[in-house]
Enzyme design. Structure first.
Site, mmCIF file in Angstrom:
data_model
loop_
_atom_site.group_PDB
_atom_site.id
_atom_site.type_symbol
_atom_site.label_atom_id
_atom_site.label_comp_id
_atom_site.label_asym_id
_atom_site.label_seq_id
_atom_site.Cartn_x
_atom_site.Cartn_y
_atom_site.Cartn_z
ATOM 1 N N CYS A 58 0.838 -1.209 0.000
ATOM 2 C CA CYS A 58 0.000 0.000 0.000
ATOM 3 C C CYS A 58 0.870 1.255 0.000
ATOM 4 C CB CYS A 58 -0.930 -0.007 1.210
ATOM 5 S SG CYS A 58 -1.931 1.488 1.324
ATOM 6 N N CYS A 88 -0.409 4.074 2.264
ATOM 7 C CA CYS A 88 -0.229 3.849 3.705
ATOM 8 C C CYS A 88 1.235 4.026 4.108
ATOM 9 C CB CYS A 88 -0.652 2.432 4.105
ATOM 10 S SG CYS A 88 -2.091 1.803 3.262
ATOM 11 N N ASP A 89 2.156 3.554 3.288
ATOM 12 C CA ASP A 89 3.549 3.429 3.738
ATOM 13 C C ASP A 89 4.554 4.293 2.989
ATOM 14 O OD1 ASP A 89 2.694 1.494 5.562
ATOM 15 O OD2 ASP A 89 2.882 -0.108 4.092
#
Ligand code: NAP
Length: 307
Positions: free
Chosen positions: A134, A137-138
């Site tokens: 992701c 997200c990261d």
């Protein structure tokens, strides 16, 4: 045991739209959702092809608006994971992790899809230690770092573009010499000098020092040679698999696990409908998920009124 007329499994665009339509038809409705409502919209930075947003819309924003619309009509969201569906004629009982059971007369499966894993050495060991699926997200953890995105579809190219805001260099590693992504994205990606396409390579191993990812071992499919590139992060974006573990063959699925529906979104079991990324279809988009959600709710309404 809780009771409802219609139970929707999954709160992505398909499930939320089905919920909005069902509530408008004054059907008692609940959505079961294990995480935040929004599904894969939440890991999409920008959606450019959803009508009504000429400047595009962030996936998180669209998800929030759909959730608010569903809640505004009086919808209920039950937090948790579905483990099993028991079908007893007209009554369907959904069992959730922890043992809670909910009974409904109609069920709409809108459980979506999740990222495929590569299945190579180091992938599991370094997940959360440099391996991610992701970018949204990261990505911020990789400021000024060298990373690799694996895959050649729309998601891989979109994620590579997104990650250029953080990464100093982004290798885009694809197993063929042609990307699968749309012509538009293939043109766009050329505008980003940090993205370096590495074609006709398969990933053999993700290497690290025990704590963090350090390198990728690749096979050059043209020469057969093994090559190593140093990276701090690896984003795996090689497609999706349907979230159907709880179905266990109770409705008809294709060999890849996608649920087979007719044009009314009816599955092989009366009173169980399906929509969104969990079904077999030709186009996986937010707009198609919403359209199928509307059809599933309308079919469920007809089914319930005929009982
Ligand atoms: P996808 O379109 O199925 O592409 C998967 C990519 O990963 C392909 O390039 C495939 O290679 C590669 N791949 C598959 N298995 C692999 C393996 N074991 N090792 C290495 N590479 C592997 O998946 P996606 O990009 O996640 O997209 C999923 C769906 O959502 C698609 O229908 C896509 O069009 C849609 N989507 C649309 C948008 C948009 O409209 N903007 C954005 C994101 C996603 P091959 O090409 O060789 O098969």
């Amino acid at each position: 045991m809780e009771n409802t007329s219609l139970l929707i499994i999954g709160g992505g665009p398909a499930g939320l739209t089905a919920g909005i339509y069902a509530l408008r038809a004054e059907i008692k409705t609940a959505i079961i959702e294990p995480a935040f409502p929004g599904g894969n919209m939440l890991i999409t930075e920008r959606i450019d092809n959803y009508p009504g947003f000429p400047l595009g819309v962030s996936g998180a924003e669209l998800a929030e608006q759909m959730k608010q619309q569903y809640l505004g009509f009086g919808g209920e969201i039950i937090s948790g994971e579905v483990e099993d569906i028991a079908i007893n004629g007209e009554r369907k009982t959904v069992r959730m992790a922890g043992g809670k059971e909910i009974q409904a007369y109609a069920v709409i499966i809108a459980s979506g899809s999740s990222r495929q894993s590569l299945g190579v050495e180091g992938e599991e060991e370094y997940t959360g230690k440099g391996v991610s699926s992701c970018a949204i997200c990261d990505g911020a953890f990789f400021k000024g770092k060298r990373i690799a995105v694996i895959g050649g579809g729309n998601s891989a190219l979109e994620e590579a573009i997104y990650l250029t805001r953080y990464a100093e260099r982004c290798y885009l590693i694809h197993r063929r010499d042609l990307f699968r992504a749309t012509a538009y994205l293939q043109r766009e990606i050329k505008k980003y000098s940090q993205v370096i396409p590495v074609l006709s390579r398969t990933v053999r191993k993700i290497e690290g020092d025990g704590n963090r990812v350090k390198a990728l071992s690749l096979e050059n499919k043209e020469t057969g040679a093994t090559e190593t590139i140093e990276v701090d992060g690896v984003f795996i974006s090689i497609g999706q698999k349907p979230n159907t573990a709880f179905i266990d063959g109770k409705v008809e699925q294709n060999p890849a696990g996608y649920i087979i529906t007719d044009y009314r979104m009816q599955t092989s079991v009366k009173g169980i409908f399906a929509c969104g990324d969990v079904i077999r279809k030709s186009l996986y988009q937010v707009i198609t998920a919403c359209g199928e959600g509307a059809v599933a709710a309308s079919s469920a309404e007809k089914y319930l009124s005929d009982l």
